[in-house]
Structures are given as C-alpha cells and as structure tokens.
Scaffold this motif. Structure first.
Motif, PDB file in Angstrom:
ATOM      1  N   ILE A  59       0.832  -1.201   0.000  1.00 39.18           N
ATOM      2  CA  ILE A  59       0.000   0.000   0.000  1.00 39.18           C
ATOM      3  C   ILE A  59       0.870   1.256   0.000  1.00 39.18           C
ATOM      4  O   ILE A  59       0.627   2.191  -0.770  1.00 39.18           O
ATOM      5  N   ILE A  60       1.900   1.283   0.827  1.00 39.02           N
ATOM      6  CA  ILE A  60       2.811   2.433   0.866  1.00 39.02           C
ATOM      7  C   ILE A  60       3.455   2.630  -0.501  1.00 39.02           C
ATOM      8  O   ILE A  60       3.520   3.751  -1.017  1.00 39.02           O
ATOM      9  N   SER A  61       3.921   1.548  -1.096  1.00 41.40           N
ATOM     10  CA  SER A  61       4.576   1.620  -2.404  1.00 41.40           C
ATOM     11  C   SER A  61       3.629   2.133  -3.479  1.00 41.40           C
ATOM     12  O   SER A  61       3.991   3.015  -4.267  1.00 41.40           O
ATOM     13  N   LEU A  62       2.424   1.611  -3.514  1.00 34.91           N
ATOM     14  CA  LEU A  62       1.462   2.032  -4.539  1.00 34.91           C
ATOM     15  C   LEU A  62       1.060   3.489  -4.363  1.00 34.91           C
ATOM     16  O   LEU A  62       1.077   4.271  -5.323  1.00 34.91           O
ATOM     17  N   ILE A  63       0.691   3.872  -3.147  1.00 38.61           N
ATOM     18  CA  ILE A  63       0.251   5.255  -2.914  1.00 38.61           C
ATOM     19  C   ILE A  63       1.392   6.225  -3.200  1.00 38.61           C
ATOM     20  O   ILE A  63       1.174   7.305  -3.765  1.00 38.61           O
ATOM     21  N   GLY A  64       2.613   5.831  -2.855  1.00 35.51           N
ATOM     22  CA  GLY A  64       3.767   6.686  -3.124  1.00 35.51           C
ATOM     23  C   GLY A  64       4.020   6.910  -4.603  1.00 35.51           C
ATOM     24  O   GLY A  64       4.561   7.936  -5.002  1.00 35.51           O
ATOM     25  N   GLN A  65       3.629   5.943  -5.435  1.00 34.08           N
ATOM     26  CA  GLN A  65       3.862   6.049  -6.876  1.00 34.08           C
ATOM     27  C   GLN A  65       2.723   6.717  -7.631  1.00 34.08           C
ATOM     28  O   GLN A  65       2.914   7.192  -8.750  1.00 34.08           O
ATOM     29  N   ILE A  66       1.537   6.750  -7.034  1.00 32.76           N
ATOM     30  CA  ILE A  66       0.362   7.321  -7.703  1.00 32.76           C
ATOM     31  C   ILE A  66       0.277   8.801  -7.353  1.00 32.76           C
ATOM     32  O   ILE A  66       0.219   9.163  -6.180  1.00 32.76           O
ATOM     33  N   ILE A  91      -6.165   0.814   7.661  1.00 34.26           N
ATOM     34  CA  ILE A  91      -6.530   1.232   9.022  1.00 34.26           C
ATOM     35  C   ILE A  91      -5.310   1.163   9.931  1.00 34.26           C
ATOM     36  O   ILE A  91      -5.054   2.079  10.722  1.00 34.26           O
ATOM     37  N   LYS A  92      -4.538   0.090   9.810  1.00 37.37           N
ATOM     38  CA  LYS A  92      -3.307  -0.035  10.609  1.00 37.37           C
ATOM     39  C   LYS A  92      -2.349   1.116  10.292  1.00 37.37           C
ATOM     40  O   LYS A  92      -1.790   1.733  11.197  1.00 37.37           O
ATOM     41  N   LEU A  93      -2.184   1.422   8.999  1.00 36.65           N
ATOM     42  CA  LEU A  93      -1.267   2.488   8.593  1.00 36.65           C
ATOM     43  C   LEU A  93      -1.747   3.860   9.065  1.00 36.65           C
ATOM     44  O   LEU A  93      -0.930   4.723   9.402  1.00 36.65           O
ATOM     45  N   ILE A  94      -3.044   4.055   9.107  1.00 34.28           N
ATOM     46  CA  ILE A  94      -3.597   5.321   9.622  1.00 34.28           C
ATOM     47  C   ILE A  94      -3.323   5.417  11.124  1.00 34.28           C
ATOM     48  O   ILE A  94      -2.888   6.463  11.621  1.00 34.28           O
ATOM     49  N   LYS A  95      -3.554   4.325  11.854  1.00 33.38           N
ATOM     50  CA  LYS A  95      -3.351   4.316  13.312  1.00 33.38           C
ATOM     51  C   LYS A  95      -1.914   4.613  13.700  1.00 33.38           C
ATOM     52  O   LYS A  95      -1.669   5.248  14.729  1.00 33.38           O
ATOM     53  N   ILE A  96      -0.955   4.153  12.890  1.00 29.98           N
ATOM     54  CA  ILE A  96       0.455   4.378  13.244  1.00 29.98           C
ATOM     55  C   ILE A  96       1.056   5.606  12.551  1.00 29.98           C
ATOM     56  O   ILE A  96       2.259   5.836  12.609  1.00 29.98           O
ATOM     57  N   GLY A  97       0.196   6.408  11.914  1.00 30.94           N
ATOM     58  CA  GLY A  97       0.617   7.695  11.384  1.00 30.94           C
ATOM     59  C   GLY A  97       1.369   7.665  10.058  1.00 30.94           C
ATOM     60  O   GLY A  97       2.094   8.607   9.739  1.00 30.94           O
ATOM     61  N   ILE A  98       1.178   6.602   9.282  1.00 24.28           N
ATOM     62  CA  ILE A  98       1.855   6.500   7.990  1.00 24.28           C
ATOM     63  C   ILE A  98       0.941   6.961   6.853  1.00 24.28           C
ATOM     64  O   ILE A  98       1.398   7.504   5.860  1.00 24.28           O
ATOM     65  N   LEU A  99      -0.352   6.764   7.029  1.00 23.89           N
ATOM     66  CA  LEU A  99      -1.358   7.200   6.055  1.00 23.89           C
ATOM     67  C   LEU A  99      -2.308   8.165   6.722  1.00 23.89           C
ATOM     68  O   LEU A  99      -2.521   8.111   7.932  1.00 23.89           O
ATOM     69  N   LYS A 100      -2.902   9.007   5.907  1.00 26.90           N
ATOM     70  CA  LYS A 100      -4.017   9.817   6.406  1.00 26.90           C
ATOM     71  C   LYS A 100      -5.193   9.620   5.461  1.00 26.90           C
ATOM     72  O   LYS A 100      -5.030   9.438   4.251  1.00 26.90           O
ATOM     73  N   HIS A 111     -13.604   8.215   0.604  1.00 25.70           N
ATOM     74  CA  HIS A 111     -12.407   8.902   1.086  1.00 25.70           C
ATOM     75  C   HIS A 111     -11.197   8.476   0.249  1.00 25.70           C
ATOM     76  O   HIS A 111     -11.231   7.461  -0.434  1.00 25.70           O
ATOM     77  N   THR A 112     -10.166   9.295   0.307  1.00 31.42           N
ATOM     78  CA  THR A 112      -8.913   8.966  -0.361  1.00 31.42           C
ATOM     79  C   THR A 112      -7.840   8.757   0.703  1.00 31.42           C
ATOM     80  O   THR A 112      -8.017   9.150   1.864  1.00 31.42           O
ATOM     81  N   LEU A 113      -6.741   8.138   0.272  1.00 35.19           N
ATOM     82  CA  LEU A 113      -5.630   7.857   1.177  1.00 35.19           C
ATOM     83  C   LEU A 113      -4.395   8.600   0.685  1.00 35.19           C
ATOM     84  O   LEU A 113      -4.148   8.672  -0.515  1.00 35.19           O
ATOM     85  N   GLU A 114      -3.631   9.122   1.640  1.00 34.20           N
ATOM     86  CA  GLU A 114      -2.426   9.876   1.325  1.00 34.20           C
ATOM     87  C   GLU A 114      -1.339   9.496   2.308  1.00 34.20           C
ATOM     88  O   GLU A 114      -1.623   9.229   3.482  1.00 34.20           O
ATOM     89  N   LEU A 115      -0.097   9.509   1.868  1.00 33.16           N
ATOM     90  CA  LEU A 115       1.018   9.265   2.778  1.00 33.16           C
ATOM     91  C   LEU A 115       1.263  10.505   3.631  1.00 33.16           C
ATOM     92  O   LEU A 115       1.207  11.629   3.135  1.00 33.16           O
ATOM     93  N   THR A 116       1.546  10.296   4.895  1.00 31.02           N
ATOM     94  CA  THR A 116       1.970  11.385   5.774  1.00 31.02           C
ATOM     95  C   THR A 116       3.465  11.612   5.530  1.00 31.02           C
ATOM     96  O   THR A 116       4.085  10.890   4.741  1.00 31.02           O
TER      97      THR A 116
END
Length: 166
Positions: A59-66, A91-100, A111-116
C-alpha cells in the motif's frame, strides 16, 4: 516446443521422497510463487523496524507512486488485492501515522488515502531498497533478456486472466 513437461502426481509424494522430488523444477507457477515469497521475505525483514508487513508495504509503495488521490478501490484494481484486505492494512497504517484518510466533501462514504511525512520517508526508503534489490536480481542479465522475460510473464499473466480468472 515442449508441452506437459511435468506430470504432476501429488499422490506419489511422501515425507521421505519430498526433498528428492524434481517435478516442481519445471513448474512455472511454483517458481513464480517461490520467487514472490523470497521478495516478500527480503523486503519485510528490512522494514520490520516499523512493524510493517507485506500488505502495508504494498500500500505504501502504490500510494507513493500514484500522483492522484487514491482510494481503496484504486489499490484493489491495481494490485489484485481484496478490498477488505486493503482496508484492514490501511486502518493499521492510519493508526500508526503512515497514512491519512481524507473524506470526500461531496460523498460521506468515500475517502482517499495519502502518505503522511512519516509515510513518505518510508516510501523513499522502500523505493531505494527495491532499486538495489532489482539490480541484484537482474544485474547479470542483458536488456534483451529482461525484455524477453517480461514479455513471457505478460503472456502468462494474460493467459491466466483469460483462462483462469473469469
């Protein structure tokens, strides 16, 4: 062209002869699965310090590239992952502050997802690791061999989509 290069007979396998069984050495599916497992294991080990598993790293890799705003549906269609699986990892990534999560102003259900900034730092680290990993994997291959391999994989994936996934 060799067809039916292996005769898959699972009934002949026992714990005694499993290690000597050579039937898998020509199995494309077995090799692709093993290769995929090796890549996942290598990458997850490197990011264990963040408490991240393979789904979160994907998920981090994909969102970072899009470059556009990304939804769970976008991620599911790109990577062929189950939407529920992506939602749980998100949800896990949002809880640990990696995604918003950014709620849509027009549709309360969307909703959309973005990297913090923390997520972007991990993304760039992951991207560099993947570049180095790629060089280790294909460094001794020619461009022609890499191109041919990709063409063959594309054909196999197309066959899979046409003949297996309907």
């Amino acid at each position: 062209m060799v067809k039916n290069i292996i005769q898959f007979q699972p009934s002949i396998l026992t714990k005694k002869n499993l290690k000597e069984y050579k039937g898998y050495k020509h199995s494309i599916a077995f090799k692709i699965n093993k290769f995929s497992s090796q890549l996942k294991r290598f990458t997850v080990r490197k990011f264990r310090k963040y408490g991240l598993g393979n789904p979160e790293l994907i998920i981090i890799s994909l969102i970072g590239q899009i470059k556009d705003k990304t939804t769970v549906n976008d991620l599911a269609s790109i990577h062929w992952m189950d939407k529920g699986f992506i939602s749980r990892a998100s949800i896990k990534l949002i809880k640990i502050g990696i995604l918003k999560k950014i709620n849509s102003p027009t549709d309360k259900r969307s909703h959309t997802l973005e990297l913090t900034s923390k997520g972007k730092k991990i993304f760039f680290e992951l991207r560099e690791l993947k570049k180095k990993r790629y060089q280790k994997l294909v460094g001794n291959l020619t461009n022609e061999q890499i191109l041919l391999f990709n063409q063959i994989l594309d054909k196999i994936m197309s066959n899979s989509e046409i003949n297996l996934i309907k």
